[in-house]
Design a protein around this motif. Sequence first.
Motif, short mmCIF file in Angstrom:
data_model
loop_
_atom_site.label_atom_id
_atom_site.label_comp_id
_atom_site.label_asym_id
_atom_site.label_seq_id
_atom_site.Cartn_x
_atom_site.Cartn_y
_atom_site.Cartn_z
N GLY A 280 24.40 -7.01 -9.08
CA GLY A 280 24.28 -8.38 -9.56
C GLY A 280 24.97 -9.39 -8.65
N TRP A 281 25.58 -10.39 -9.28
CA TRP A 281 26.27 -11.42 -8.50
C TRP A 281 27.47 -10.86 -7.76
N ALA A 282 27.97 -9.70 -8.19
CA ALA A 282 29.11 -9.09 -7.48
C ALA A 282 28.76 -8.78 -6.04
N GLY A 283 27.53 -8.30 -5.80
CA GLY A 283 27.11 -8.02 -4.44
C GLY A 283 27.11 -9.25 -3.56
N MET A 284 26.74 -10.40 -4.13
CA MET A 284 26.74 -11.65 -3.37
C MET A 284 28.14 -12.13 -3.05
N VAL A 285 29.10 -11.77 -3.91
CA VAL A 285 30.49 -12.18 -3.69
C VAL A 285 31.18 -11.28 -2.67
N ASP A 286 30.87 -10.00 -2.71
CA ASP A 286 31.64 -9.00 -1.94
C ASP A 286 31.18 -8.82 -0.51
N ILE A 287 30.08 -9.43 -0.11
CA ILE A 287 29.58 -9.26 1.26
C ILE A 287 30.61 -9.72 2.28
N ILE A 288 30.78 -8.89 3.31
CA ILE A 288 31.66 -9.23 4.43
C ILE A 288 30.78 -9.69 5.59
N ARG A 289 30.99 -10.91 6.04
CA ARG A 289 30.14 -11.48 7.08
C ARG A 289 30.59 -11.02 8.47
N ASP A 290 30.35 -9.76 8.71
CA ASP A 290 30.72 -9.13 9.98
C ASP A 290 29.72 -8.01 10.26
N LYS A 291 29.04 -8.07 11.38
CA LYS A 291 28.00 -7.08 11.71
C LYS A 291 28.56 -5.66 11.74
N LYS A 292 29.84 -5.51 11.95
CA LYS A 292 30.45 -4.19 12.00
C LYS A 292 30.84 -3.67 10.61
N ALA A 293 30.83 -4.55 9.62
CA ALA A 293 31.25 -4.17 8.27
C ALA A 293 30.18 -3.34 7.57
N ASP A 294 30.61 -2.46 6.69
CA ASP A 294 29.70 -1.65 5.90
C ASP A 294 29.41 -2.39 4.59
N ASN A 295 28.24 -2.98 4.52
CA ASN A 295 27.84 -3.73 3.31
C ASN A 295 26.82 -2.96 2.49
N SER A 296 26.72 -1.65 2.69
CA SER A 296 25.72 -0.86 1.98
C SER A 296 25.92 -0.85 0.47
N ASN A 297 27.13 -1.16 0.04
CA ASN A 297 27.40 -1.24 -1.40
C ASN A 297 27.02 -2.60 -1.97
N ASN A 298 26.66 -3.53 -1.10
CA ASN A 298 26.37 -4.90 -1.53
C ASN A 298 24.90 -5.28 -1.44
N TYR A 299 24.16 -4.67 -0.51
CA TYR A 299 22.73 -4.97 -0.44
C TYR A 299 22.00 -3.86 0.30
N GLN A 300 20.67 -3.80 0.12
CA GLN A 300 19.85 -2.86 0.84
C GLN A 300 18.47 -3.47 1.08
N ILE A 301 17.84 -3.06 2.17
CA ILE A 301 16.48 -3.49 2.44
C ILE A 301 15.55 -2.68 1.54
N LEU A 302 14.64 -3.35 0.86
CA LEU A 302 13.73 -2.67 -0.06
C LEU A 302 12.39 -2.37 0.63
#
Length: 398
Positions: free
Chosen positions: A44-66
């Motif tokens: 939900g909105w938690a994923g939008m809050v928790d994103i780290i704006r760094d190409k090296k960061a692991d954001n797999s818990n925050n979004y995925q390509i569908l």
Amino acid sequence: MSARRGVIAILTGGGDVPGLNPAIRAVTIRALREGFQVIGIRRGWAGMVDIIRDKKADNSNNYQILTREIVNRAGRTGGTFLHTSRTKPSHVKKADIPEHLQDTYLEDDNDLTAEVLKNLEYLNIDYLIPIGGDDTLSYGVRLCQEGVKVVAIPKTMDNDVPGTDYCIGFSTCVTRTIALTNNLRTVAGSHERFLILEVFGRYAGFSALLPTMAGAANRCVVPEHRFNIEKLTELLSEDRMNNPSRYSIALISEGAMFEGGEMIFENRTTDAYGHAKLGGIGDLVSDEIKKISPKFNNGKKVSVVNQKLGYMVRGGDPDAIDSIVPMAFGNLALDLILKGLYGRLVVLKNGRYDNMPIEVVTSSKKLVDVKQFYNTDRYRPNYESFEMKPLFIMTSEL
């Protein structure tokens, strides 16, 4: 990230219901066919809050390509494979601030909308489709006011999102409630007891009223009308004596209130939207009915089968309606994006698909019209004036 026609993000917030995955599938399949890229925001909105704006960061818990493969696999199942939360980015407690933002936000209550907007830009998201109830969608209203191109899809098993007659999850909730009640009536009948079932419904009593209207219960009490426990006991006692198997059934909305009383909470801690967790009204009703029952049963106490249906009505696969409506809602959302129309809520009104300004979510309340649909003397639905009513009888209009 780039796509020929832009990037669409989808998220699911609030409680899970059957029908969310079919909605995600419908949006994704149509969007990919139209040349968009689709991102699923996780939690939900938690994923939008928790994103780290760094190409090296692991954001797999925050979004995925569908992809088609991902959504086709999940599309026939219940729940939401994107997961969910009750996060409200405009009101984040200090203890819940993501680690990488803890030096920036120091208040007890923090508005992280600026971070959400930056994260949307970081992911090159052009359009946002939140799927949720009035709480989740209320933050969609906020983002719309900030200039985000939002098209919302209503979901809640309580069926209480304003502006639409139907919300994803409601039909399966009613179906499950009827089936579970019918399973338990054999227990109540074997022991000649009252059967008291607590069902969802904080402010609106649709999930108690519709199963009762369909014949699952003798009586129901709803949040919109405070009830008298002695009158309820008398009515259930009358129903029990008129039943050859000597039992009767009442559905109790979790937000129902005794005359002169207030809502019953499990505890006083609240979620991000200020809601304390409800629970316990079914227990209290059961205890009081058992105490009062001798008055209406020749001085003999009648025992109670007491069950909170809870998550049993929101688990499992969607029924037919909660497979069809999400498909239509998802395609309606894409139609609006293709037409360049944003700030809209897709809806079902009087049996027809349509859309409304998203602001309807926060500008009104959707409750049972007690005068039209609920008999306050008999604690049961009114069985009259069905001509030209939509499938689920009660509309979004008061």
